[in-house]
Design an enzyme around this catalytic site. Structure first.
Site, short mmCIF file in Angstrom:
data_model
loop_
_atom_site.label_atom_id
_atom_site.label_comp_id
_atom_site.label_asym_id
_atom_site.label_seq_id
_atom_site.Cartn_x
_atom_site.Cartn_y
_atom_site.Cartn_z
N GLY A 179 44.76 36.54 44.98
CA GLY A 179 44.34 37.38 43.87
C GLY A 179 43.07 38.13 44.25
O GLY A 179 42.39 37.79 45.22
N CYS A 180 42.73 39.14 43.44
CA CYS A 180 41.58 39.99 43.77
C CYS A 180 40.26 39.22 43.56
O CYS A 180 39.44 39.12 44.47
CB CYS A 180 41.59 41.28 42.99
SG CYS A 180 42.02 41.09 41.25
N TYR A 181 40.06 38.61 42.39
CA TYR A 181 38.83 37.82 42.17
C TYR A 181 38.72 36.71 43.21
O TYR A 181 37.67 36.52 43.83
CB TYR A 181 38.82 37.21 40.77
CG TYR A 181 38.50 38.13 39.62
CD1 TYR A 181 39.35 38.22 38.51
CD2 TYR A 181 37.34 38.88 39.59
CE1 TYR A 181 39.04 39.03 37.42
CE2 TYR A 181 37.02 39.70 38.51
CZ TYR A 181 37.88 39.76 37.42
OH TYR A 181 37.58 40.57 36.34
#
Ligand code: NAP
Length: 337
Positions: A148-150
């Site tokens: 995921g990005c985070y």
């Protein structure tokens, strides 16, 4: 030359994957699909591709697509990829999944995504697609769980300190801010200009679905259980994530020593830049790049790390192509510099 398909081609991540692959020397884009009313050239949906890629974007048909690709990117919402990936894996194709469907154990997945996992048979072979930590595993993988990005910004920001054991593992506080494209292209009032512009808000405080993913990988890196406190924020920008991470030190070191430790940990990693002492990254330094820029500061017994990425590049499409490069034996940076 490998033949590549993109499922979910009309979303933000799908569009970004295509933008990168168009300039990739080792790839031919042969298949595109999405949930669309009318099958039409992708350049009619995204004029940016006019005269560069006029391939038809088809309605979803994994069986048919599998006959005409070697590797597929699944840029699909959560809970959809686990229904489609098995078709490609059964046909002996390589799969890079950008959703969360292969990032967690089935029990944890059910708790945080609210549904039973529909592909527990293939889950064990999924490799977490963070090349800075799992390069050799990615090389041999058939199925990549793209991070995921985070989590990409948070894990890259904490991993050196966790691996070297210089922090109290129960003291990690992650405060992240993301641009609007992190939530995808589907219409949503909360993401409309009037709601987002000239505003900044925290949401899903310490209960965002990326928390278990961050915990899982950092616990593997540290060799013991880690449970972070994670607060995401929405900022009025299109792209970019800045994570500010606070960690209590369990030994006395200064900023120079901490910077050196991070530089040593990421030596030879083409897409992580650790700034010199006194310098801190900003989102504008990384947007439209596949870089994660990191700044480190020690104050008292606290280690503070700033990690910046572009949520659509290092946080999604760029990292997905970086993983494909490693799986397919291309230079890791091909198409990404
Ligand atoms: N955006 C980011 O920064 C980011 C970062 C990391 C990971 N991700 C992950 O990447 C995935 C895609 O994200 P996104 O932001 O691109 O989302 P998005 O903009 O909502 O795009 C989703 C795409 O999937 C298509 N789709 C939906 N259901 C489908 C189905 N059953 N079969 C085929 N296509 C289907 C949609 O088509 P229609 O639009 O025509 O319905 C659209 O093309 C998500 O899992 C997301 O969590 C995104």
């Amino acid at each position: 030359m490998i033949k590549v398909g993109v499922v979910g081609a009309t979303g933000y991540a799908g569009e970004e994957v295509i933008k990168i692959l168009i300039n990739h020397k080792g790839v031919e884009i042969t298949e595109l699909s999405a949930v669309i009313d009318k099958e039409e050239p992708i350049s009619s949906i995204f004029p940016v591709f006019k005269g560069r890629l006029d391939l038809i974007c088809h309605k979803p048909d994994a069986q048919k697509m599998a006959k005409n690709i070697d590797l597929v990117f699944l840029a699909l919402p959560h809970k959809v990829s686990m229904e489609i990936a098995p078709v490609f894996l059964k046909a002996g194709k390589l799969v890079v999944d950008l959703s969360a469907d292969y990032r967690l154990d089935p029990g944890v997945y059910k708790v945080w995504y609210g549904v039973e996992h529909k592909d527990t048979a293939n889950l064990p072979q999924a490799v977490y697609g963070l090349p800075e930590l799992y390069h050799d595993e990615i090389k041999k993988a058939k199925l990549i769980a793209n991070p995921g990005c985070y989590p990409t910004s948070a894990i890259l920001g904490v991993a050196p300190a966790a691996r070297e054991g210089i922090i109290d593992k129960n003291s990690i506080i992650i405060d992240s801010k993301s641009g609007v494209t992190g939530a995808g292209r589907k219409p949503d009032l909360a993401l409309s200009f009037g709601e987002v512009n000239e505003n900044l808000k925290a949401y899903k405080v310490n209960e965002h679905q990326h928390k278990p993913e961050i915990n899982r990988i950092l616990s593997l890196v540290a060799g013991s259980a880690i449970d972070v406190v994670f607060t995401p924020h929405l900022i009025p920008m299109n792209r970019g994530i800045l994570s500010t991470i606070y960690m209590k030190l369990n030994k006395k070191i200064d900023t120079k020593a901490a910077v050196d430790l991070y530089k040593k940990f990421y030596k030879g990693k083409p897409f992580v830049k650790v700034y010199d002492e006194g310098k801190l990254p900003q989102i504008k330094d990384v947007v439209f790049t596949n870089f994660c820029d990191i700044g480190v500061k020690v104050t008292g017994d606290t280690l503070i790390v700033i990690a910046c990425i572009d949520n659509l590049k290092k946080g999604a499409a760029g990292q997905a192509v970086q993983n494909m490069n490693i799986m397919a034996g291309f230079d890791e940076t091909e198409g990404l510099m």
